[in-house]
Design a protein around this motif. Structure first.
Motif, PDB file in Angstrom:
ATOM      1  N   TYR A 105     -12.162 -29.223  11.323  1.00 53.65           N
ATOM      2  CA  TYR A 105     -11.559 -30.410  10.709  1.00 53.65           C
ATOM      3  C   TYR A 105     -10.084 -30.632  11.009  1.00 53.65           C
ATOM      4  O   TYR A 105      -9.529 -31.640  10.596  1.00 53.65           O
ATOM      5  CB  TYR A 105     -11.736 -30.340   9.182  1.00 53.65           C
ATOM      6  N   GLY A 106      -9.432 -29.712  11.659  1.00 57.08           N
ATOM      7  CA  GLY A 106      -8.008 -29.858  11.946  1.00 57.08           C
ATOM      8  C   GLY A 106      -7.143 -29.058  10.980  1.00 57.08           C
ATOM      9  O   GLY A 106      -7.621 -28.552   9.960  1.00 57.08           O
ATOM     10  N   ILE A 107      -5.892 -28.969  11.306  1.00 55.91           N
ATOM     11  CA  ILE A 107      -4.954 -28.141  10.535  1.00 55.91           C
ATOM     12  C   ILE A 107      -4.692 -28.758   9.163  1.00 55.91           C
ATOM     13  O   ILE A 107      -4.475 -29.954   9.032  1.00 55.91           O
ATOM     14  CB  ILE A 107      -3.648 -27.937  11.319  1.00 55.91           C
ATOM     15  N   ILE A 108      -4.717 -27.891   8.159  1.00 57.39           N
ATOM     16  CA  ILE A 108      -4.469 -28.316   6.779  1.00 57.39           C
ATOM     17  C   ILE A 108      -2.980 -28.114   6.495  1.00 57.39           C
ATOM     18  O   ILE A 108      -2.492 -26.991   6.540  1.00 57.39           O
ATOM     19  CB  ILE A 108      -5.277 -27.462   5.779  1.00 57.39           C
ATOM     20  N   PRO A 109      -2.250 -29.183   6.200  1.00 60.37           N
ATOM     21  CA  PRO A 109      -0.819 -29.017   5.928  1.00 60.37           C
ATOM     22  C   PRO A 109      -0.569 -28.351   4.579  1.00 60.37           C
ATOM     23  O   PRO A 109      -1.264 -28.601   3.603  1.00 60.37           O
ATOM     24  CB  PRO A 109      -0.268 -30.443   5.942  1.00 60.37           C
ATOM     25  N   ARG A 110       0.396 -27.451   4.550  1.00 56.81           N
ATOM     26  CA  ARG A 110       0.903 -26.818   3.328  1.00 56.81           C
ATOM     27  C   ARG A 110      -0.165 -26.116   2.497  1.00 56.81           C
ATOM     28  O   ARG A 110      -0.125 -26.126   1.277  1.00 56.81           O
ATOM     29  CB  ARG A 110       1.643 -27.827   2.451  1.00 56.81           C
ATOM     30  N   HIS A 142     -19.764 -25.506   4.274  1.00 56.91           N
ATOM     31  CA  HIS A 142     -19.906 -24.853   2.974  1.00 56.91           C
ATOM     32  C   HIS A 142     -18.580 -24.749   2.227  1.00 56.91           C
ATOM     33  O   HIS A 142     -18.505 -24.119   1.183  1.00 56.91           O
ATOM     34  CB  HIS A 142     -20.501 -23.446   3.131  1.00 56.91           C
ATOM     35  N   MET A 143     -17.531 -25.357   2.776  1.00 54.65           N
ATOM     36  CA  MET A 143     -16.208 -25.279   2.162  1.00 54.65           C
ATOM     37  C   MET A 143     -15.661 -26.666   1.907  1.00 54.65           C
ATOM     38  O   MET A 143     -16.033 -27.626   2.573  1.00 54.65           O
ATOM     39  CB  MET A 143     -15.247 -24.537   3.094  1.00 54.65           C
ATOM     40  N   ARG A 144     -14.754 -26.725   0.942  1.00 54.46           N
ATOM     41  CA  ARG A 144     -14.029 -27.969   0.699  1.00 54.46           C
ATOM     42  C   ARG A 144     -12.645 -27.623   0.189  1.00 54.46           C
ATOM     43  O   ARG A 144     -12.413 -26.536  -0.338  1.00 54.46           O
ATOM     44  CB  ARG A 144     -14.763 -28.866  -0.276  1.00 54.46           C
ATOM     45  N   THR A 158      -3.056 -12.220  12.103  1.00 58.74           N
ATOM     46  CA  THR A 158      -4.341 -12.017  11.434  1.00 58.74           C
ATOM     47  C   THR A 158      -4.473 -13.041  10.327  1.00 58.74           C
ATOM     48  O   THR A 158      -3.615 -13.135   9.457  1.00 58.74           O
ATOM     49  CB  THR A 158      -4.434 -10.587  10.858  1.00 58.74           C
ATOM     50  N   VAL A 159      -5.547 -13.809  10.380  1.00 56.36           N
ATOM     51  CA  VAL A 159      -5.733 -14.922   9.443  1.00 56.36           C
ATOM     52  C   VAL A 159      -7.125 -14.848   8.816  1.00 56.36           C
ATOM     53  O   VAL A 159      -8.030 -14.212   9.362  1.00 56.36           O
ATOM     54  CB  VAL A 159      -5.539 -16.280  10.152  1.00 56.36           C
ATOM     55  N   PRO A 160      -7.340 -15.519   7.673  1.00 56.58           N
ATOM     56  CA  PRO A 160      -8.680 -15.573   7.087  1.00 56.58           C
ATOM     57  C   PRO A 160      -9.653 -16.289   8.030  1.00 56.58           C
ATOM     58  O   PRO A 160      -9.365 -17.382   8.522  1.00 56.58           O
ATOM     59  CB  PRO A 160      -8.476 -16.376   5.798  1.00 56.58           C
ATOM     60  N   ALA A 161     -10.793 -15.662   8.285  1.00 63.75           N
ATOM     61  CA  ALA A 161     -11.769 -16.222   9.221  1.00 63.75           C
ATOM     62  C   ALA A 161     -12.298 -17.571   8.748  1.00 63.75           C
ATOM     63  O   ALA A 161     -12.500 -18.482   9.557  1.00 63.75           O
ATOM     64  CB  ALA A 161     -12.913 -15.236   9.422  1.00 63.75           C
ATOM     65  N   HIS A 162     -12.497 -17.726   7.435  1.00 61.32           N
ATOM     66  CA  HIS A 162     -13.020 -19.011   6.947  1.00 61.32           C
ATOM     67  C   HIS A 162     -11.991 -20.128   7.135  1.00 61.32           C
ATOM     68  O   HIS A 162     -12.351 -21.264   7.401  1.00 61.32           O
ATOM     69  CB  HIS A 162     -13.484 -18.908   5.490  1.00 61.32           C
ATOM     70  N   LEU A 163     -10.715 -19.801   7.040  1.00 61.29           N
ATOM     71  CA  LEU A 163      -9.658 -20.782   7.270  1.00 61.29           C
ATOM     72  C   LEU A 163      -9.618 -21.188   8.746  1.00 61.29           C
ATOM     73  O   LEU A 163      -9.464 -22.357   9.083  1.00 61.29           O
ATOM     74  CB  LEU A 163      -8.313 -20.214   6.816  1.00 61.29           C
ATOM     75  N   PHE A 164      -9.782 -20.209   9.633  1.00 61.25           N
ATOM     76  CA  PHE A 164      -9.828 -20.505  11.060  1.00 61.25           C
ATOM     77  C   PHE A 164     -11.007 -21.438  11.356  1.00 61.25           C
ATOM     78  O   PHE A 164     -10.858 -22.449  12.044  1.00 61.25           O
ATOM     79  CB  PHE A 164      -9.948 -19.211  11.870  1.00 61.25           C
ATOM     80  N   ALA A 165     -12.187 -21.112  10.795  1.00 60.18           N
ATOM     81  CA  ALA A 165     -13.389 -21.918  11.041  1.00 60.18           C
ATOM     82  C   ALA A 165     -13.225 -23.347  10.528  1.00 60.18           C
ATOM     83  O   ALA A 165     -13.590 -24.313  11.211  1.00 60.18           O
ATOM     84  CB  ALA A 165     -14.598 -21.258  10.370  1.00 60.18           C
ATOM     85  N   TYR A 166     -12.682 -23.483   9.332  1.00 57.71           N
ATOM     86  CA  TYR A 166     -12.513 -24.807   8.730  1.00 57.71           C
ATOM     87  C   TYR A 166     -11.566 -25.663   9.574  1.00 57.71           C
ATOM     88  O   TYR A 166     -11.847 -26.827   9.862  1.00 57.71           O
ATOM     89  CB  TYR A 166     -11.978 -24.663   7.307  1.00 57.71           C
ATOM     90  N   GLN A 167     -10.459 -25.086   9.991  1.00 57.10           N
ATOM     91  CA  GLN A 167      -9.480 -25.845  10.777  1.00 57.10           C
ATOM     92  C   GLN A 167      -9.978 -26.113  12.194  1.00 57.10           C
ATOM     93  O   GLN A 167      -9.609 -27.119  12.798  1.00 57.10           O
ATOM     94  CB  GLN A 167      -8.140 -25.124  10.796  1.00 57.10           C
ATOM     95  N   LEU A 168     -10.799 -25.230  12.721  1.00 60.35           N
ATOM     96  CA  LEU A 168     -11.396 -25.467  14.031  1.00 60.35           C
ATOM     97  C   LEU A 168     -12.284 -26.719  13.973  1.00 60.35           C
ATOM     98  O   LEU A 168     -12.313 -27.525  14.884  1.00 60.35           O
ATOM     99  CB  LEU A 168     -12.219 -24.245  14.455  1.00 60.35           C
ATOM    100  N   MET A 214      -3.378 -36.351   8.212  1.00 57.51           N
ATOM    101  CA  MET A 214      -3.400 -35.807   6.857  1.00 57.51           C
ATOM    102  C   MET A 214      -4.830 -35.902   6.328  1.00 57.51           C
ATOM    103  O   MET A 214      -5.505 -36.892   6.474  1.00 57.51           O
ATOM    104  CB  MET A 214      -2.412 -36.591   6.003  1.00 57.51           C
ATOM    105  N   LEU A 215      -5.267 -34.844   5.685  1.00 58.18           N
ATOM    106  CA  LEU A 215      -6.610 -34.811   5.138  1.00 58.18           C
ATOM    107  C   LEU A 215      -6.660 -35.572   3.819  1.00 58.18           C
ATOM    108  O   LEU A 215      -5.701 -35.567   3.058  1.00 58.18           O
ATOM    109  CB  LEU A 215      -7.060 -33.364   4.921  1.00 58.18           C
ATOM    110  N   PRO A 216      -7.787 -36.201   3.511  1.00 56.58           N
ATOM    111  CA  PRO A 216      -7.892 -36.976   2.281  1.00 56.58           C
ATOM    112  C   PRO A 216      -7.679 -36.103   1.049  1.00 56.58           C
ATOM    113  O   PRO A 216      -8.114 -34.971   0.986  1.00 56.58           O
ATOM    114  CB  PRO A 216      -9.323 -37.511   2.295  1.00 56.58           C
ATOM    115  N   GLY A 217      -6.989 -36.652   0.067  1.00 53.20           N
ATOM    116  CA  GLY A 217      -6.775 -35.958  -1.195  1.00 53.20           C
ATOM    117  C   GLY A 217      -5.631 -34.970  -1.190  1.00 53.20           C
ATOM    118  O   GLY A 217      -5.353 -34.325  -2.196  1.00 53.20           O
ATOM    119  N   MET A 218      -4.953 -34.831  -0.060  1.00 48.42           N
ATOM    120  CA  MET A 218      -3.858 -33.870   0.023  1.00 48.42           C
ATOM    121  C   MET A 218      -2.549 -34.568  -0.350  1.00 48.42           C
ATOM    122  O   MET A 218      -2.265 -35.648   0.145  1.00 48.42           O
ATOM    123  CB  MET A 218      -3.722 -33.302   1.445  1.00 48.42           C
TER     124      MET A 218
END
Length: 198
Positions: A98-103, A128-130, A86-96, A1-5
């Motif tokens: 830092y790992g999968i973001i739940p929910r 560049h994302m948070r 088809t997914v948002p490219a920035h979401l793919f990059a972020y999860q690549l 689980m990612l912090p703050g989630m």
């Protein structure tokens, strides 16, 4: 689980909501994300559509772009009309990175969303994302919108992303060095600045 989630109630399978030109969000199960992020062929296809700028600057998406200026990456072709592959490219990059973001979703102000700190929708640099919420993202967007901001581009976010990607592709096709490509990027950025009388 990612912090703050926030921890959600028991869910049979973790899903994310992905808005890609659809009036309704599309649910993407965690197992699909894992299969794409762990597949070297899918990751290589993704990386081939990016341009990494020097000095920790924005990594620019060179593939197809949504109406909001965010990159659209076809991770897989799935049956049916939903376009779940088809997914948002920035979401793919972020999860690549830092790992999968739940929910992750867009269904309410308290759902997690990815916030671009660089204000460039075409950026896929995970640094560049948070994670934030819709409310925080909107508040920051309004606070940072000024004449010098990428958010003020007269072409809109999609026009800005497409112009910068086209400048990079032209430079790469011509075999230009990184400095020449950076000059092309600066010209593409400047072309979208609003005109002022002072």
């Amino acid at each position: 689980m990612l912090p703050g989630m926030p921890v959600s109630p028991a869910v049979s399978e973790i899903e994310q909501l992905a808005l890609i030109g659809q009036p309704q969000p599309i649910r993407v199960p965690e197992r699909l994300w894992r299969s794409w992020l762990d597949d070297p062929t899918v990751v290589a296809r993704f990386e081939a559509k990016t341009y990494r700028r020097p000095g920790g600057r924005c990594t620019v998406w060179l593939g197809s772009v949504s109406s909001t200026g965010h990159g659209s990456f076809r991770a897989a072709g799935l049956p049916g009309p939903s376009r779940r592959g088809t997914v948002p490219a920035h979401l793919f990059a972020y999860q690549l990175e830092y790992g999968i973001i739940p929910r992750l979703g867009w269904s309410g102000a308290d759902d997690a969303v990815l916030c671009h700190q660089c204000d460039f929708a075409g950026c896929v640099n995970p640094q560049h994302m948070r994670l934030g919420t819709n409310t925080v993202n909107r508040t920051e967007y309004l606070r940072r919108r000024n004449l010098a901001s990428p958010l003020s581009d007269v072409r809109g976010p999609a026009g800005r992303t497409r112009a910068i990607a086209a400048a990079i592709r032209t430079g790469l096709t011509c075999g230009e060095d990184q400095n020449s490509i950076e000059q092309r990027i600066r010209c593409a950025e400047a072309a979208g600045l609003p005109l002022t009388l002072w």
